[in-house]
Scaffold this motif. Structure first.
Motif, PDB file in Angstrom:
ATOM      1  N   ALA A  51       0.710  -1.239  -0.044  1.00 33.26           N
ATOM      2  CA  ALA A  51       0.054  -0.194  -0.013  1.00 33.26           C
ATOM      3  C   ALA A  51       1.014   1.222   0.013  1.00 33.26           C
ATOM      4  O   ALA A  51       0.475   2.106  -0.567  1.00 33.26           O
ATOM      5  CB  ALA A  51      -0.877   0.106   1.245  1.00 33.26           C
ATOM      6  N   VAL A  52       2.012   1.357   0.622  1.00 33.87           N
ATOM      7  CA  VAL A  52       2.877   2.305   0.952  1.00 33.87           C
ATOM      8  C   VAL A  52       3.834   2.640  -0.559  1.00 33.87           C
ATOM      9  O   VAL A  52       4.259   3.617  -0.846  1.00 33.87           O
ATOM     10  CB  VAL A  52       3.720   2.324   2.033  1.00 33.87           C
ATOM     11  N   GLY A  53       3.917   1.258  -1.193  1.00 34.22           N
ATOM     12  CA  GLY A  53       4.795   1.284  -2.365  1.00 34.22           C
ATOM     13  C   GLY A  53       6.181   1.188  -2.043  1.00 34.22           C
ATOM     14  O   GLY A  53       6.815   1.680  -2.841  1.00 34.22           O
ATOM     15  N   VAL A  54       6.574   0.598  -0.971  1.00 32.35           N
ATOM     16  CA  VAL A  54       7.956   0.304  -0.741  1.00 32.35           C
ATOM     17  C   VAL A  54       8.474  -1.171  -1.079  1.00 32.35           C
ATOM     18  O   VAL A  54       9.738  -1.216  -0.622  1.00 32.35           O
ATOM     19  CB  VAL A  54       8.046   0.895   0.791  1.00 32.35           C
ATOM     20  N   TYR A  55       7.524  -1.774  -1.425  1.00 35.77           N
ATOM     21  CA  TYR A  55       8.010  -3.826  -1.341  1.00 35.77           C
ATOM     22  C   TYR A  55       8.559  -3.679  -2.880  1.00 35.77           C
ATOM     23  O   TYR A  55       8.154  -3.062  -3.722  1.00 35.77           O
ATOM     24  CB  TYR A  55       6.651  -4.331  -1.418  1.00 35.77           C
ATOM     25  N   PRO A  56       9.766  -4.307  -2.856  1.00 36.43           N
ATOM     26  CA  PRO A  56      10.349  -4.684  -4.148  1.00 36.43           C
ATOM     27  C   PRO A  56       9.579  -5.078  -5.226  1.00 36.43           C
ATOM     28  O   PRO A  56       8.466  -5.730  -4.887  1.00 36.43           O
ATOM     29  CB  PRO A  56      11.439  -5.666  -3.724  1.00 36.43           C
ATOM     30  N   GLY A  57       9.766  -4.740  -6.659  1.00 37.94           N
ATOM     31  CA  GLY A  57       8.879  -5.230  -7.485  1.00 37.94           C
ATOM     32  C   GLY A  57       9.074  -6.711  -7.918  1.00 37.94           C
ATOM     33  O   GLY A  57       9.986  -7.369  -7.415  1.00 37.94           O
ATOM     34  N   GLY A  58       8.016  -7.301  -8.734  1.00 30.99           N
ATOM     35  CA  GLY A  58       8.221  -8.694  -8.895  1.00 30.99           C
ATOM     36  C   GLY A  58       7.077  -9.635  -8.658  1.00 30.99           C
ATOM     37  O   GLY A  58       6.533  -9.491  -7.487  1.00 30.99           O
ATOM     38  N   ARG A  59       6.319 -10.120  -9.657  1.00 31.82           N
ATOM     39  CA  ARG A  59       5.097 -10.718  -9.425  1.00 31.82           C
ATOM     40  C   ARG A  59       5.275 -12.120  -8.453  1.00 31.82           C
ATOM     41  O   ARG A  59       4.782 -12.167  -7.306  1.00 31.82           O
ATOM     42  CB  ARG A  59       4.305 -11.327 -10.597  1.00 31.82           C
ATOM     43  N   GLY A  60       6.447 -12.779  -8.420  1.00 31.77           N
ATOM     44  CA  GLY A  60       6.621 -13.713  -7.685  1.00 31.77           C
ATOM     45  C   GLY A  60       7.074 -13.344  -6.383  1.00 31.77           C
ATOM     46  O   GLY A  60       7.026 -14.161  -5.277  1.00 31.77           O
ATOM     47  N   ASP A  61       7.666 -12.087  -6.025  1.00 31.40           N
ATOM     48  CA  ASP A  61       8.080 -11.395  -4.794  1.00 31.40           C
ATOM     49  C   ASP A  61       6.648 -11.281  -3.699  1.00 31.40           C
ATOM     50  O   ASP A  61       6.976 -11.208  -2.608  1.00 31.40           O
ATOM     51  CB  ASP A  61       8.593 -10.479  -4.793  1.00 31.40           C
ATOM     52  N   VAL A  62       5.760 -11.036  -4.565  1.00 29.92           N
ATOM     53  CA  VAL A  62       4.521 -11.084  -3.921  1.00 29.92           C
ATOM     54  C   VAL A  62       3.633 -12.334  -3.545  1.00 29.92           C
ATOM     55  O   VAL A  62       3.171 -12.909  -2.610  1.00 29.92           O
ATOM     56  CB  VAL A  62       3.497 -10.184  -4.665  1.00 29.92           C
ATOM     57  N   LEU A  63       3.738 -13.178  -4.688  1.00 25.36           N
ATOM     58  CA  LEU A  63       3.188 -14.559  -4.457  1.00 25.36           C
ATOM     59  C   LEU A  63       3.607 -15.509  -3.572  1.00 25.36           C
ATOM     60  O   LEU A  63       2.919 -16.115  -2.778  1.00 25.36           O
ATOM     61  CB  LEU A  63       2.953 -15.196  -5.972  1.00 25.36           C
ATOM     62  N   VAL A  64       4.915 -15.517  -3.349  1.00 28.34           N
ATOM     63  CA  VAL A  64       5.774 -16.271  -2.427  1.00 28.34           C
ATOM     64  C   VAL A  64       5.271 -16.055  -1.032  1.00 28.34           C
ATOM     65  O   VAL A  64       4.741 -17.141  -0.358  1.00 28.34           O
ATOM     66  CB  VAL A  64       7.219 -16.380  -2.628  1.00 28.34           C
ATOM     67  N   PRO A  65       5.279 -14.824  -0.747  1.00 32.00           N
ATOM     68  CA  PRO A  65       4.855 -14.613   1.058  1.00 32.00           C
ATOM     69  C   PRO A  65       3.340 -14.661   0.892  1.00 32.00           C
ATOM     70  O   PRO A  65       3.075 -15.135   2.246  1.00 32.00           O
ATOM     71  CB  PRO A  65       5.260 -12.915   1.004  1.00 32.00           C
ATOM     72  N   LEU A  66       2.563 -14.677   0.075  1.00 32.06           N
ATOM     73  CA  LEU A  66       1.118 -14.887   0.334  1.00 32.06           C
ATOM     74  C   LEU A  66       1.053 -16.273   0.621  1.00 32.06           C
ATOM     75  O   LEU A  66       0.104 -16.572   1.193  1.00 32.06           O
ATOM     76  CB  LEU A  66       0.477 -14.358  -1.086  1.00 32.06           C
ATOM     77  N   ALA A  67       1.659 -17.220  -0.407  1.00 35.34           N
ATOM     78  CA  ALA A  67       1.458 -18.458  -0.139  1.00 35.34           C
ATOM     79  C   ALA A  67       2.096 -18.913   1.042  1.00 35.34           C
ATOM     80  O   ALA A  67       1.493 -19.818   1.604  1.00 35.34           O
ATOM     81  CB  ALA A  67       2.167 -19.291  -1.375  1.00 35.34           C
ATOM     82  N   LEU A  68       3.190 -18.450   1.604  1.00 39.11           N
ATOM     83  CA  LEU A  68       3.773 -18.823   2.889  1.00 39.11           C
ATOM     84  C   LEU A  68       2.785 -18.470   3.854  1.00 39.11           C
ATOM     85  O   LEU A  68       2.531 -19.256   5.076  1.00 39.11           O
ATOM     86  CB  LEU A  68       5.201 -18.231   2.905  1.00 39.11           C
ATOM     87  N   LEU A 121      -3.854  -9.200  -8.650  1.00 35.10           N
ATOM     88  CA  LEU A 121      -3.420  -7.996  -9.057  1.00 35.10           C
ATOM     89  C   LEU A 121      -1.960  -7.552  -9.281  1.00 35.10           C
ATOM     90  O   LEU A 121      -1.502  -6.817  -9.839  1.00 35.10           O
ATOM     91  CB  LEU A 121      -4.257  -7.066  -8.391  1.00 35.10           C
ATOM     92  N   ALA A 122      -1.086  -8.581  -8.538  1.00 32.81           N
ATOM     93  CA  ALA A 122       0.207  -8.263  -8.297  1.00 32.81           C
ATOM     94  C   ALA A 122       0.820  -8.217  -9.611  1.00 32.81           C
ATOM     95  O   ALA A 122       0.595  -8.982 -10.722  1.00 32.81           O
ATOM     96  CB  ALA A 122       0.880  -9.188  -7.412  1.00 32.81           C
ATOM     97  N   ARG A 123       1.913  -7.278 -10.109  1.00 32.86           N
ATOM     98  CA  ARG A 123       2.529  -6.884 -11.552  1.00 32.86           C
ATOM     99  C   ARG A 123       4.073  -6.917 -11.194  1.00 32.86           C
ATOM    100  O   ARG A 123       4.145  -6.924 -10.040  1.00 32.86           O
ATOM    101  CB  ARG A 123       1.736  -5.738 -12.231  1.00 32.86           C
ATOM    102  N   GLY A 124       4.706  -6.550 -12.359  1.00 30.98           N
ATOM    103  CA  GLY A 124       6.124  -6.628 -11.996  1.00 30.98           C
ATOM    104  C   GLY A 124       6.399  -5.492 -11.055  1.00 30.98           C
ATOM    105  O   GLY A 124       7.543  -5.746 -10.407  1.00 30.98           O
ATOM    106  N   ASP A 125       6.166  -4.247 -11.199  1.00 29.09           N
ATOM    107  CA  ASP A 125       6.437  -3.191 -10.368  1.00 29.09           C
ATOM    108  C   ASP A 125       5.561  -2.921  -8.964  1.00 29.09           C
ATOM    109  O   ASP A 125       5.856  -2.322  -8.207  1.00 29.09           O
ATOM    110  CB  ASP A 125       6.637  -1.959 -11.078  1.00 29.09           C
ATOM    111  N   ASN A 126       4.397  -3.738  -8.895  1.00 28.80           N
ATOM    112  CA  ASN A 126       3.418  -3.590  -7.850  1.00 28.80           C
ATOM    113  C   ASN A 126       3.044  -2.234  -7.411  1.00 28.80           C
ATOM    114  O   ASN A 126       2.776  -1.879  -6.283  1.00 28.80           O
ATOM    115  CB  ASN A 126       4.023  -4.178  -6.572  1.00 28.80           C
ATOM    116  N   THR A 127       3.030  -1.306  -8.596  1.00 27.62           N
ATOM    117  CA  THR A 127       2.664   0.180  -8.106  1.00 27.62           C
ATOM    118  C   THR A 127       1.274   0.466  -8.674  1.00 27.62           C
ATOM    119  O   THR A 127       0.664   1.619  -8.705  1.00 27.62           O
ATOM    120  CB  THR A 127       3.648   1.030  -8.596  1.00 27.62           C
ATOM    121  N   PHE A 128       0.651  -0.687  -9.410  1.00 27.03           N
ATOM    122  CA  PHE A 128      -0.675  -0.306 -10.116  1.00 27.03           C
ATOM    123  C   PHE A 128      -1.782   0.058  -8.762  1.00 27.03           C
ATOM    124  O   PHE A 128      -1.607  -0.611  -7.606  1.00 27.03           O
ATOM    125  CB  PHE A 128      -1.036  -1.744 -10.667  1.00 27.03           C
TER     126      PHE A 128
END
Length: 300
Positions: A51-68, A121-128
């Motif tokens: 939400a703040v926009g400080v998490y590194p970009g990458g779809r996999g970088d979002v999906l992995v912690p979601l799955a964990l 919704l997660a995308r490459g830069d996650n700024t959508f």
């Protein structure tokens, strides 16, 4: 007949007659319990970072912690689904034919909706903007779940707990989940991009150390409040070796691992040690706290 039907309903839910005193949980159940709220803490920290926009970009970088996070939450749900003796219910819900989810279980299950939205919704830069909005919703839902279920779990564990101790549970749960979830999120980040400069290791390390300090303060106050109400000598509960072991696992090992990460090598191994040690230590600490609650006098 009404009292008999009520008693039967409680028995079918796995509770029997409500206990008059706290009953410590088995260590395995406590470990699943802590892992579950660490999973919600992981979603909360990840959602806030998105939400703040400080998490590194990458779809996999979002999906992995979601799955964990989903895996940490699902362990307890699966154990309750198999009707294990040491995990008879999940947030008060006894899974079985004709059994309806409790309010707390419904709130916990509802948190999966924004999680699925973030995953889609997660995308490459996650700024959508929609991704950031879904991340904010995930963080808010996880926070609400931690607050609501903390009070209810405490009342189920110790029905005779006084109001002052009960009101301390949500703050303790939120701070612990944020610290534990942050350690698991750092594990995901270290495993996926150990050479990525976007990780900003110093910010991660400082943030987690501050959370460890805050959690130590909150838990110390909660312990002192509980021990002041203990009947009989308090020395056995204050000086038991398990408390020193829990402190070592929750604070010393993760903080030492975080400081060693500043040298820039072995991030994945150190992050794994920190996350596992923190979870096991918080489980040990919670078991000891349940023992202290069992020594409280009956009534408010």
């Amino acid at each position: 007949m009404k009292p008999l039907r009520s008693t039967s309903r409680h028995a079918s839910a796995g509770y029997g007659q409500p206990p008059l005193r706290a009953r410590p949980r088995p260590l395995a159940a406590t470990l699943l319990h802590v892992g579950g709220y660490n999973g919600f803490g992981l979603w909360m920290v990840l959602g806030l970072a998105l939400a703040v926009g400080v998490y590194p970009g990458g779809r996999g970088d979002v999906l992995v912690p979601l799955a964990l996070g989903a895996l940490l939450v699902a362990f307890g749900l699966a154990a309750a689904g198999f009707h294990s003796r040491w995990m008879p219910h999940w947030h008060g819900w006894v899974l079985g034919k004709g059994s309806r989810p409790t309010r707390d279980a419904l709130i916990a299950l509802a948190c999966t909706l924004p999680v699925l939205a973030v995953a889609g919704l997660a995308r490459g830069d996650n700024t959508f903007w929609a991704t950031r909005l879904a991340g904010a919703a995930m963080a808010l839902c996880s926070l609400c779940c931690l607050i609501v279920t903390a009070y209810a779990d405490g009342r189920r564990q110790a029905p005779e707990m006084d109001h002052h101790l009960a009101t301390q549970l949500p703050l303790s749960r939120v701070v612990s989940a944020t610290y534990g979830g942050g350690l698991w999120l750092w594990l995901c980040a270290a495993g996926q991009g150990a050479d990525n400069t976007d990780l900003h290791p110093t910010a991660w390390i400082v943030g987690l150390l501050v959370l460890a300090l805050l959690r130590g303060l909150v838990e110390s106050l909660r312990w002192q409040a509980a021990l002041q109400r203990v009947v009989g000598p308090r020395g056995r509960l204050e000086l038991q070796p398990g408390r020193y072991l829990a402190a070592l696992l929750v604070y010393a090992v993760p903080c030492a691992a975080l400081l060693l990460m500043s040298f820039g090598f072995g991030w994945l191994a150190l992050a794994m040690v920190a996350a596992i040690s923190g979870t096991v230590g918080m489980s040990t600490e919670l078991s000891l706290y349940d023992e202290a609650l069992a020594a409280l006098p009956d009534g408010p």
